[in-house]
Design a protein around this motif. Structure first.
Motif, mmCIF file in Angstrom:
data_model
loop_
_atom_site.group_PDB
_atom_site.id
_atom_site.type_symbol
_atom_site.label_atom_id
_atom_site.label_comp_id
_atom_site.label_asym_id
_atom_site.label_seq_id
_atom_site.Cartn_x
_atom_site.Cartn_y
_atom_site.Cartn_z
ATOM 1 N N LEU A 28 0.949 -1.239 0.051
ATOM 2 C CA LEU A 28 0.050 0.065 0.037
ATOM 3 C C LEU A 28 1.049 1.185 -0.210
ATOM 4 C CD1 LEU A 28 -3.115 0.561 0.387
ATOM 5 C CD2 LEU A 28 -2.788 0.819 2.638
ATOM 6 N N GLU A 31 2.705 1.939 -3.176
ATOM 7 C CA GLU A 31 1.849 2.328 -4.303
ATOM 8 C C GLU A 31 1.439 3.879 -4.095
ATOM 9 O OE1 GLU A 31 -2.767 1.284 -4.790
ATOM 10 O OE2 GLU A 31 -1.661 -0.656 -4.585
ATOM 11 N N TRP A 32 1.003 4.133 -2.856
ATOM 12 C CA TRP A 32 0.710 5.536 -2.688
ATOM 13 C C TRP A 32 2.182 6.398 -2.738
ATOM 14 C CZ3 TRP A 32 -3.066 8.430 0.423
ATOM 15 C CH2 TRP A 32 -4.297 7.907 0.398
ATOM 16 N N ASN A 33 3.280 6.037 -2.561
ATOM 17 C CA ASN A 33 4.454 6.470 -2.626
ATOM 18 C C ASN A 33 4.780 6.949 -3.897
ATOM 19 O OD1 ASN A 33 6.431 7.594 -0.949
ATOM 20 N ND2 ASN A 33 7.966 6.026 -1.377
ATOM 21 N N HIS A 36 2.377 10.084 -4.286
ATOM 22 C CA HIS A 36 2.685 11.073 -3.252
ATOM 23 C C HIS A 36 3.749 11.602 -2.679
ATOM 24 C CE1 HIS A 36 -1.831 11.415 -3.672
ATOM 25 N NE2 HIS A 36 -1.972 10.266 -3.360
ATOM 26 N N LYS A 98 -1.151 15.193 3.288
ATOM 27 C CA LYS A 98 -1.156 13.895 2.349
ATOM 28 C C LYS A 98 -0.650 12.759 3.273
ATOM 29 C CE LYS A 98 3.591 14.534 0.569
ATOM 30 N NZ LYS A 98 4.150 14.784 -0.558
ATOM 31 N N ARG A 99 0.054 12.950 4.231
ATOM 32 C CA ARG A 99 0.690 11.599 5.086
ATOM 33 C C ARG A 99 -0.817 11.249 6.026
ATOM 34 N NH1 ARG A 99 6.513 14.001 6.895
ATOM 35 N NH2 ARG A 99 7.621 13.446 4.910
ATOM 36 N N SER A 101 -3.851 11.541 4.916
ATOM 37 C CA SER A 101 -4.730 10.805 4.188
ATOM 38 C C SER A 101 -4.225 9.305 3.956
ATOM 39 C CB SER A 101 -4.769 11.487 2.952
ATOM 40 O OG SER A 101 -4.977 12.882 2.914
ATOM 41 N N PHE A 102 -2.901 9.221 3.799
ATOM 42 C CA PHE A 102 -2.467 7.876 3.817
ATOM 43 C C PHE A 102 -2.723 6.947 5.154
ATOM 44 C CE2 PHE A 102 1.081 5.044 4.765
ATOM 45 C CZ PHE A 102 0.694 3.742 3.645
ATOM 46 N N TYR A 105 -6.413 6.356 5.603
ATOM 47 C CA TYR A 105 -6.697 5.071 4.577
ATOM 48 C C TYR A 105 -6.129 3.600 4.833
ATOM 49 C CZ TYR A 105 -7.372 2.706 0.117
ATOM 50 O OH TYR A 105 -7.746 1.717 -0.795
#
Length: 196
Positions: A28, A31-33, A36, A98-99, A101-102, A105
């Motif tokens: 996860l 993927e996000w990294n 973002h 943004k962190r 949000s991650f 999630y």
């Protein structure tokens, strides 16, 4: 190496289900990294190394009932510890949107009911005193102790993930602290016993 091998090589013993969740967290985050830019760990392997770094203190600390992680960033060490310690209530303090949000999630996606994310600086967090306060690469030791003084008490313990500067930092505060430093690879794990 897969994550189990990394963990075994450091003597970290976790249940299969926990390791599976940590692997899900790693993919996860990876993927996000890509989109973002949440962490400098750009590969699954690099993320695994950060997971092991986050979890290594479980080999020498007592499991707390409540834990606050200051400046969690992409989840190291707070979210990783929360996965490995399902019986611990974990609060992640992280001001960057943004962190946050991650982290929110990931906590939902990985089904971590023990995690709450505070989208604010640690000095704005209101909570009873925590049993353990952790932090990795946020600020110096003295300042961290000052920032968390309203959410700690004489029984609160600290676990700070530090580099080589830890020895200079501890000189400023050592006269008032009971502390220990565990060295592993390039990491210094600074543990401080309750201090008030």
């Amino acid at each position: 190496m897969n994550l189990s091998q990394y963990l075994d090589s450091e003597g970290i013993h976790l249940e299969g289900e926990t390791i599976t969740k940590l692997e899900l967290f790693a993919s996860l985050l990876n993927e996000w990294n890509q989109v973002h830019n949440l962490t400098g760990a750009k590969t699954i392997d690099a993320i695994y190394i950060n997971i092991v770094d986050s979890l290594y203190p479980l080999t020498f600390i007592e499991k707390p009932k409540t834990l606050l992680d200051v400046g969690t960033g992409a989840g190291f060490p707070g979210l990783v510890l929360a996965i490995a310690l399902p019986g611990t209530d974990v609060v992640l303090a992280e001001p960057l949107k943004k962190r946050v949000s991650f982290l929110k999630y990931a906590a939902i996606d990985l089904e971590l009911p023990n995690v709450s994310v505070e989208a604010k600086r640690v000095e704005q967090v209101e909570h009873d005193a925590f049993e353990l306060i952790t932090s990795r690469a946020v600020t110096n030791t003295k300042f961290l102790l000052d920032l968390t003084k309203d959410i700690s008490n004489s029984r609160t313990e600290y676990l700070f993930y530090k580099g080589s500067r830890v020895f200079d930092e501890i000189e400023d505060v050592q006269h008032q602290l009971t502390y220990d430093i565990v060295q592993k690879n390039q990491r210094n794990y600074l543990t401080i016993k309750g201090q008030k």
